[in-house]
Design a protein around this motif. Sequence first.
Motif, PDB file in Angstrom:
ATOM      1  N   THR A   1       4.079   9.978  -7.529  1.00 47.22           N
ATOM      2  CA  THR A   1       4.973  10.202  -8.672  1.00 47.22           C
ATOM      3  C   THR A   1       4.168  10.498  -9.930  1.00 47.22           C
ATOM      4  O   THR A   1       4.506  11.406 -10.703  1.00 47.22           O
ATOM      5  CB  THR A   1       5.865   8.971  -8.897  1.00 47.22           C
ATOM      6  N   GLU A   2       3.095   9.738 -10.128  1.00 44.61           N
ATOM      7  CA  GLU A   2       2.219   9.938 -11.285  1.00 44.61           C
ATOM      8  C   GLU A   2       1.630  11.351 -11.282  1.00 44.61           C
ATOM      9  O   GLU A   2       1.398  11.942 -12.351  1.00 44.61           O
ATOM     10  CB  GLU A   2       1.100   8.892 -11.252  1.00 44.61           C
ATOM     11  N   LEU A   3       1.432  11.905 -10.097  1.00 42.80           N
ATOM     12  CA  LEU A   3       0.861  13.254  -9.957  1.00 42.80           C
ATOM     13  C   LEU A   3       1.947  14.319  -9.797  1.00 42.80           C
ATOM     14  O   LEU A   3       1.662  15.429  -9.331  1.00 42.80           O
ATOM     15  CB  LEU A   3      -0.090  13.297  -8.760  1.00 42.80           C
ATOM     16  N   SER A   4       3.184  13.953 -10.134  1.00 42.79           N
ATOM     17  CA  SER A   4       4.325  14.890 -10.087  1.00 42.79           C
ATOM     18  C   SER A   4       4.531  15.487  -8.701  1.00 42.79           C
ATOM     19  O   SER A   4       4.775  16.687  -8.549  1.00 42.79           O
ATOM     20  CB  SER A   4       4.135  16.012 -11.125  1.00 42.79           C
ATOM     21  N   GLY A   5       4.410  14.635  -7.692  1.00 44.90           N
ATOM     22  CA  GLY A   5       4.635  15.089  -6.321  1.00 44.90           C
ATOM     23  C   GLY A   5       3.491  15.857  -5.725  1.00 44.90           C
ATOM     24  O   GLY A   5       3.661  16.563  -4.726  1.00 44.90           O
TER      25      GLY A   5
ATOM     26  N   ALA B   1      -3.429  22.972  -5.669  1.00 47.95           N
ATOM     27  CA  ALA B   1      -4.294  21.933  -6.235  1.00 47.95           C
ATOM     28  C   ALA B   1      -4.253  20.681  -5.364  1.00 47.95           C
ATOM     29  O   ALA B   1      -3.245  20.378  -4.714  1.00 47.95           O
ATOM     30  CB  ALA B   1      -3.857  21.585  -7.652  1.00 47.95           C
ATOM     31  N   VAL B   2      -5.358  19.960  -5.360  1.00 42.86           N
ATOM     32  CA  VAL B   2      -5.455  18.678  -4.661  1.00 42.86           C
ATOM     33  C   VAL B   2      -6.149  17.695  -5.591  1.00 42.86           C
ATOM     34  O   VAL B   2      -7.002  18.069  -6.397  1.00 42.86           O
ATOM     35  CB  VAL B   2      -6.232  18.825  -3.323  1.00 42.86           C
ATOM     36  N   HIS B   3      -5.777  16.423  -5.477  1.00 45.29           N
ATOM     37  CA  HIS B   3      -6.365  15.379  -6.308  1.00 45.29           C
ATOM     38  C   HIS B   3      -7.223  14.456  -5.451  1.00 45.29           C
ATOM     39  O   HIS B   3      -6.896  14.168  -4.292  1.00 45.29           O
ATOM     40  CB  HIS B   3      -5.270  14.553  -6.984  1.00 45.29           C
ATOM     41  N   THR B   4      -8.295  13.973  -6.034  1.00 48.47           N
ATOM     42  CA  THR B   4      -9.151  12.993  -5.370  1.00 48.47           C
ATOM     43  C   THR B   4      -9.860  12.178  -6.444  1.00 48.47           C
ATOM     44  O   THR B   4      -9.646  12.396  -7.639  1.00 48.47           O
ATOM     45  CB  THR B   4     -10.157  13.681  -4.421  1.00 48.47           C
ATOM     46  N   VAL B   5     -10.693  11.228  -6.030  1.00 47.98           N
ATOM     47  CA  VAL B   5     -11.486  10.436  -6.972  1.00 47.98           C
ATOM     48  C   VAL B   5     -12.904  10.987  -6.973  1.00 47.98           C
ATOM     49  O   VAL B   5     -13.600  10.919  -5.959  1.00 47.98           O
ATOM     50  CB  VAL B   5     -11.478   8.941  -6.596  1.00 47.98           C
ATOM     51  N   PHE B   6     -13.315  11.535  -8.105  1.00 46.46           N
ATOM     52  CA  PHE B   6     -14.654  12.101  -8.220  1.00 46.46           C
ATOM     53  C   PHE B   6     -15.694  10.984  -8.327  1.00 46.46           C
ATOM     54  O   PHE B   6     -15.395   9.898  -8.822  1.00 46.46           O
ATOM     55  CB  PHE B   6     -14.753  12.984  -9.469  1.00 46.46           C
TER      56      PHE B   6
ATOM     57  N   ASP C   1       0.986  13.634   0.882  1.00 46.81           N
ATOM     58  CA  ASP C   1       1.709  14.798   0.380  1.00 46.81           C
ATOM     59  C   ASP C   1       2.917  14.293  -0.400  1.00 46.81           C
ATOM     60  O   ASP C   1       3.890  13.814   0.184  1.00 46.81           O
ATOM     61  CB  ASP C   1       2.147  15.684   1.546  1.00 46.81           C
ATOM     62  N   GLY C   2       2.848  14.390  -1.737  1.00 46.27           N
ATOM     63  CA  GLY C   2       3.912  13.858  -2.581  1.00 46.27           C
ATOM     64  C   GLY C   2       5.226  14.589  -2.459  1.00 46.27           C
ATOM     65  O   GLY C   2       6.281  14.037  -2.771  1.00 46.27           O
ATOM     66  N   THR C   3       5.208  15.835  -2.010  1.00 45.68           N
ATOM     67  CA  THR C   3       6.464  16.577  -1.850  1.00 45.68           C
ATOM     68  C   THR C   3       7.262  16.060  -0.648  1.00 45.68           C
ATOM     69  O   THR C   3       8.491  16.170  -0.633  1.00 45.68           O
ATOM     70  CB  THR C   3       6.201  18.080  -1.677  1.00 45.68           C
ATOM     71  N   ARG C   4       6.560  15.506   0.333  1.00 50.25           N
ATOM     72  CA  ARG C   4       7.226  14.975   1.530  1.00 50.25           C
ATOM     73  C   ARG C   4       7.207  13.450   1.586  1.00 50.25           C
ATOM     74  O   ARG C   4       7.925  12.854   2.387  1.00 50.25           O
ATOM     75  CB  ARG C   4       6.527  15.506   2.797  1.00 50.25           C
ATOM     76  N   GLY C   5       6.368  12.837   0.759  1.00 46.18           N
ATOM     77  CA  GLY C   5       6.193  11.383   0.849  1.00 46.18           C
ATOM     78  C   GLY C   5       5.576  10.995   2.175  1.00 46.18           C
ATOM     79  O   GLY C   5       5.928   9.965   2.753  1.00 46.18           O
ATOM     80  N   HIS C   6       4.635  11.816   2.649  1.00 47.41           N
ATOM     81  CA  HIS C   6       4.071  11.629   3.993  1.00 47.41           C
ATOM     82  C   HIS C   6       2.595  11.284   3.907  1.00 47.41           C
ATOM     83  O   HIS C   6       1.842  11.889   3.137  1.00 47.41           O
ATOM     84  CB  HIS C   6       4.248  12.912   4.807  1.00 47.41           C
ATOM     85  N   THR C   7       2.180  10.302   4.729  1.00 50.15           N
ATOM     86  CA  THR C   7       0.790   9.829   4.730  1.00 50.15           C
ATOM     87  C   THR C   7       0.142  10.074   6.081  1.00 50.15           C
ATOM     88  O   THR C   7       0.682   9.699   7.123  1.00 50.15           O
ATOM     89  CB  THR C   7       0.716   8.320   4.448  1.00 50.15           C
TER      90      THR C   7
ATOM     91  N   PHE D   1       0.828  -1.206   0.000  1.00 52.58           N
ATOM     92  CA  PHE D   1       0.000   0.000   0.000  1.00 52.58           C
ATOM     93  C   PHE D   1       0.865   1.261   0.000  1.00 52.58           C
ATOM     94  O   PHE D   1       0.542   2.237  -0.686  1.00 52.58           O
ATOM     95  CB  PHE D   1      -0.955  -0.022   1.193  1.00 52.58           C
ATOM     96  N   ALA D   2       1.970   1.239   0.754  1.00 52.09           N
ATOM     97  CA  ALA D   2       2.875   2.392   0.777  1.00 52.09           C
ATOM     98  C   ALA D   2       3.485   2.627  -0.608  1.00 52.09           C
ATOM     99  O   ALA D   2       3.600   3.777  -1.054  1.00 52.09           O
ATOM    100  CB  ALA D   2       3.978   2.180   1.812  1.00 52.09           C
ATOM    101  N   ASN D   3       3.869   1.562  -1.297  1.00 48.73           N
ATOM    102  CA  ASN D   3       4.426   1.692  -2.645  1.00 48.73           C
ATOM    103  C   ASN D   3       3.381   2.229  -3.621  1.00 48.73           C
ATOM    104  O   ASN D   3       3.704   3.010  -4.530  1.00 48.73           O
ATOM    105  CB  ASN D   3       4.953   0.348  -3.135  1.00 48.73           C
ATOM    106  N   ASN D   4       2.120   1.809  -3.446  1.00 51.83           N
ATOM    107  CA  ASN D   4       1.058   2.322  -4.317  1.00 51.83           C
ATOM    108  C   ASN D   4       0.857   3.814  -4.117  1.00 51.83           C
ATOM    109  O   ASN D   4       0.617   4.562  -5.074  1.00 51.83           O
ATOM    110  CB  ASN D   4      -0.248   1.571  -4.047  1.00 51.83           C
ATOM    111  N   ARG D   5       0.938   4.270  -2.858  1.00 52.93           N
ATOM    112  CA  ARG D   5       0.820   5.715  -2.595  1.00 52.93           C
ATOM    113  C   ARG D   5       1.975   6.474  -3.236  1.00 52.93           C
ATOM    114  O   ARG D   5       1.772   7.536  -3.851  1.00 52.93           O
ATOM    115  CB  ARG D   5       0.768   5.979  -1.085  1.00 52.93           C
TER     116      ARG D   5
END
Length: 213
Positions: free
Chosen positions: A19-23, A123-128, A66-72, A10-14
Motif C-alpha cells: 500500500t505504501e508503494l501504491s500497489g 519499476a521494482v522496489h528493493t532495499v539498497f 506483487d501489490g496489484t494482486r496482493g500475491h507473495t 508478516f502478511a499484514n506487513n507485506r
Amino acid sequence: AAAFFQSDFFANNRRALGTELSGGLFVLTAYAKMQRSADMAQPFTQEASMWYLTGIDAHDWKVIYDGTRGHTWLIEPDMSQVERIFDGVISSAEIRKISGADEIIPHKEFEPLLRQLARKHSAVHTVFPEDYGNFVHNPAPAKLVKLLERTFSSVLDCRQNLIKLRAIKQPREISAITKAVAITAKGFEALKKTQLRHEYDIESAFTTVFRAH
C-alpha cells in the motif's frame, strides 16, 4: 518469537508495504552465509526487513510481492545436496506456515518470474545496500540490485518506506519488547543474588536467565 509473531503479522506487513508503494512490486533477499574460516560460517543474523516481511530466519531466501494482486512468492535458495545435509534445511511447508506466503518456487524459476513480472511493472522496489562504515558488506542485497537492474526499467530503494512502517510498533511488537525488558530485569536481579568475581561470571549469570526464558 513464535508466541508473538504468527504468519498474519508478516502478511499484514507485506500488504502495508504494498500500500505504501501504491500497489507496486517489491523484491527482497535474505542475507547470504558469510565465511568465518575454512568451511565454517559466521553466526547468521537475518536482514531485518526480510524478517519483518516474511519471518524467515534462514540464508539466501528471496521474497517477491506483487501489490496489484496482493500475491507473495518465496524463492528457495539454490543449495547442493551436500549443503542440505551439512547445514540442514527448513521444509517448504514450515516456511509457508511461518510466512503466510502464497507460493514457494525453486531458485531456477526466480529470474523467469522476474522477467514475467517486468512485463506488467516497469519499476521494482528493493532495499539498497547502505554504507555503515568500515565493514565488509553482506553481498546478497547488492547482488539482487544488479539482477533487478538487468530486468526492470527502474529499480527504486524502499528503505525509507520500511523505516516509516517499522517506526510505529504494533501491539504484538510492544508485547515482545515488554517481555524482553522483563527478562533483562530478571537478569539483573540474578546478578544481585550471586557472588561474582569476574566478567565471565556476569556473562554466565545473564546467559543462564536469558536461556531459561
